[in-house]
Design a protein around this motif. Structure first.
Motif, PDB file in Angstrom:
ATOM      1  N   GLY A 102      -4.257 -22.156  19.081  1.00 50.13           N
ATOM      2  CA  GLY A 102      -5.675 -21.852  18.976  1.00 50.13           C
ATOM      3  C   GLY A 102      -6.208 -22.183  17.604  1.00 50.13           C
ATOM      4  N   ILE A 103      -7.503 -21.885  17.403  1.00 53.24           N
ATOM      5  CA  ILE A 103      -8.140 -22.156  16.114  1.00 53.24           C
ATOM      6  C   ILE A 103      -8.998 -20.977  15.681  1.00 53.24           C
ATOM      7  CG2 ILE A 103      -8.222 -24.665  16.372  1.00 53.24           C
ATOM      8  CD1 ILE A 103     -11.272 -24.299  16.925  1.00 53.24           C
ATOM      9  N   PHE A 104      -9.175 -20.878  14.392  1.00 51.78           N
ATOM     10  CA  PHE A 104     -10.207 -20.062  13.768  1.00 51.78           C
ATOM     11  C   PHE A 104     -11.036 -21.038  12.944  1.00 51.78           C
ATOM     12  CE2 PHE A 104      -7.342 -16.060  12.998  1.00 51.78           C
ATOM     13  CZ  PHE A 104      -7.412 -15.727  14.332  1.00 51.78           C
ATOM     14  N   ILE A 105     -12.344 -20.851  12.903  1.00 51.88           N
ATOM     15  CA  ILE A 105     -13.181 -21.509  11.909  1.00 51.88           C
ATOM     16  C   ILE A 105     -13.749 -20.373  11.069  1.00 51.88           C
ATOM     17  CG2 ILE A 105     -15.211 -22.930  11.449  1.00 51.88           C
ATOM     18  CD1 ILE A 105     -14.636 -24.396  14.070  1.00 51.88           C
ATOM     19  N   MET A 106     -13.435 -20.417   9.783  1.00 52.60           N
ATOM     20  CA  MET A 106     -13.756 -19.301   8.905  1.00 52.60           C
ATOM     21  C   MET A 106     -14.738 -19.703   7.818  1.00 52.60           C
ATOM     22  SD  MET A 106     -10.051 -17.440   8.776  1.00 52.60           S
ATOM     23  CE  MET A 106     -10.772 -15.896   8.257  1.00 52.60           C
ATOM     24  N   ASP A 107     -15.580 -18.749   7.442  1.00 52.43           N
ATOM     25  CA  ASP A 107     -16.570 -18.937   6.388  1.00 52.43           C
ATOM     26  C   ASP A 107     -16.112 -18.114   5.187  1.00 52.43           C
ATOM     27  OD1 ASP A 107     -18.793 -19.430   4.866  1.00 52.43           O
ATOM     28  OD2 ASP A 107     -20.206 -18.440   6.202  1.00 52.43           O
ATOM     29  N   CYS A 108     -15.320 -18.742   4.324  1.00 53.53           N
ATOM     30  CA  CYS A 108     -14.747 -18.074   3.150  1.00 53.53           C
ATOM     31  C   CYS A 108     -15.002 -18.922   1.917  1.00 53.53           C
ATOM     32  CB  CYS A 108     -13.247 -17.873   3.340  1.00 53.53           C
ATOM     33  SG  CYS A 108     -12.821 -16.767   4.701  1.00 53.53           S
ATOM     34  N   LYS A 109     -14.871 -18.300   0.747  1.00 51.05           N
ATOM     35  CA  LYS A 109     -15.158 -19.029  -0.495  1.00 51.05           C
ATOM     36  C   LYS A 109     -14.102 -20.075  -0.820  1.00 51.05           C
ATOM     37  CE  LYS A 109     -13.080 -15.616  -3.504  1.00 51.05           C
ATOM     38  NZ  LYS A 109     -13.219 -14.707  -4.595  1.00 51.05           N
ATOM     39  N   ASP A 110     -12.833 -19.827  -0.441  1.00 47.75           N
ATOM     40  CA  ASP A 110     -11.778 -20.800  -0.718  1.00 47.75           C
ATOM     41  C   ASP A 110     -10.593 -20.566   0.226  1.00 47.75           C
ATOM     42  OD1 ASP A 110     -10.303 -18.629  -1.812  1.00 47.75           O
ATOM     43  OD2 ASP A 110     -11.084 -19.042  -3.814  1.00 47.75           O
ATOM     44  N   SER A 111      -9.632 -21.454   0.145  1.00 51.84           N
ATOM     45  CA  SER A 111      -8.471 -21.366   1.035  1.00 51.84           C
ATOM     46  C   SER A 111      -7.613 -20.146   0.744  1.00 51.84           C
ATOM     47  CB  SER A 111      -7.628 -22.640   0.956  1.00 51.84           C
ATOM     48  OG  SER A 111      -7.117 -22.811  -0.348  1.00 51.84           O
ATOM     49  N   LEU A 112      -7.623 -19.676  -0.500  1.00 51.32           N
ATOM     50  CA  LEU A 112      -6.846 -18.476  -0.827  1.00 51.32           C
ATOM     51  C   LEU A 112      -7.371 -17.259  -0.074  1.00 51.32           C
ATOM     52  CD1 LEU A 112      -6.360 -18.953  -4.665  1.00 51.32           C
ATOM     53  CD2 LEU A 112      -4.715 -19.378  -2.837  1.00 51.32           C
ATOM     54  N   GLU A 113      -8.684 -17.157   0.036  1.00 46.90           N
ATOM     55  CA  GLU A 113      -9.267 -16.050   0.802  1.00 46.90           C
ATOM     56  C   GLU A 113      -8.892 -16.173   2.278  1.00 46.90           C
ATOM     57  OE1 GLU A 113     -13.529 -13.816   1.686  1.00 46.90           O
ATOM     58  OE2 GLU A 113     -13.563 -15.813   0.785  1.00 46.90           O
ATOM     59  N   VAL A 114      -8.936 -17.387   2.800  1.00 43.24           N
ATOM     60  CA  VAL A 114      -8.561 -17.604   4.203  1.00 43.24           C
ATOM     61  C   VAL A 114      -7.122 -17.154   4.435  1.00 43.24           C
ATOM     62  CG1 VAL A 114      -8.204 -19.343   6.004  1.00 43.24           C
ATOM     63  CG2 VAL A 114     -10.160 -19.530   4.480  1.00 43.24           C
ATOM     64  N   VAL A 115      -6.218 -17.619   3.588  1.00 45.12           N
ATOM     65  CA  VAL A 115      -4.801 -17.274   3.744  1.00 45.12           C
ATOM     66  C   VAL A 115      -4.597 -15.772   3.647  1.00 45.12           C
ATOM     67  CG1 VAL A 115      -2.515 -17.501   2.681  1.00 45.12           C
ATOM     68  CG2 VAL A 115      -3.946 -19.523   3.013  1.00 45.12           C
ATOM     69  N   SER A 116      -5.286 -15.127   2.711  1.00 47.11           N
ATOM     70  CA  SER A 116      -5.107 -13.685   2.552  1.00 47.11           C
ATOM     71  C   SER A 116      -5.583 -12.924   3.787  1.00 47.11           C
ATOM     72  CB  SER A 116      -5.820 -13.180   1.301  1.00 47.11           C
ATOM     73  OG  SER A 116      -7.224 -13.185   1.473  1.00 47.11           O
ATOM     74  N   LEU A 117      -6.611 -13.428   4.467  1.00 45.32           N
ATOM     75  CA  LEU A 117      -7.110 -12.765   5.675  1.00 45.32           C
ATOM     76  C   LEU A 117      -6.225 -13.052   6.890  1.00 45.32           C
ATOM     77  CD1 LEU A 117     -10.930 -13.430   5.196  1.00 45.32           C
ATOM     78  CD2 LEU A 117      -9.741 -11.249   4.916  1.00 45.32           C
ATOM     79  N   VAL A 118      -5.821 -14.290   7.058  1.00 45.72           N
ATOM     80  CA  VAL A 118      -5.025 -14.662   8.240  1.00 45.72           C
ATOM     81  C   VAL A 118      -3.605 -14.119   8.133  1.00 45.72           C
ATOM     82  CG1 VAL A 118      -4.177 -16.600   9.637  1.00 45.72           C
ATOM     83  CG2 VAL A 118      -6.472 -16.694   8.648  1.00 45.72           C
TER      84      VAL A 118
END
Length: 145
Positions: A102-118
């Motif tokens: 599957g996929i997520f499309i995320m609205d985050c300031k940077d990839s570090l924030e994405v990784v920390s959430l996922v």
């Protein structure tokens, strides 16, 4: 003495040949891969970066049915939490049972924030899913606000 000079001369000759045959090529900038493409003049399109998270089968998929269902409920709760926080724009599975789940499309300031959430998603924590993060650009107001 000659036994030491001959190897030194051979090494020097080798280095001269290497230096003369070396043709450096300029490094290609990775900016073209990260930054949005240039837009033609006269067609002002404002681009916005989102983050595409590719969810893939993880190495640990041997949970019993009850535990797998509990992990899936936690995964769905996490999706709802991220969506309510405005971090998750799109989420959904693919219709097959292949590696890409599957996929997520995320609205985050940077990839570090994405990784920390996922990284906190129960399906990721349990090892049922792994993920890959890619920057993704789209025209503002095309589909997303």
């Amino acid at each position: 003495m000659a036994s030491k000079v001959l190897p030194a001369l051979l090494l020097l000759g080798f280095l001269v040949v290497v230096m003369l045959s070396f043709h450096p090529t300029p490094l290609q900038s990775i900016a073209g891969k990260i930054l949005p493409p240039k837009v033609r003049s006269g067609a002002p399109a404002e681009l916005k970066r989102y983050w595409m998270v590719l969810l893939k089968k993880g190495p640990v998929r041997n949970q019993d049915t009850a535990l797998a269902a509990k992990i899936q409920r936690g995964h769905m709760d996490n999706i709802n939490r991220l969506s309510a926080a405005g971090k998750l724009v799109v989420a959904g599975p693919f219709e097959n049972d292949e590696t890409l789940r599957g996929i997520f499309i995320m609205d985050c300031k940077d990839s570090l924030e994405v990784v920390s959430l996922v990284d906190k998603d129960p399906a990721v924590v349990s090892g049922r899913l792994i993920f890959e993060v890619k920057p993704w650009w789209t025209v503002k107001n095309c589909m997303f606000k």
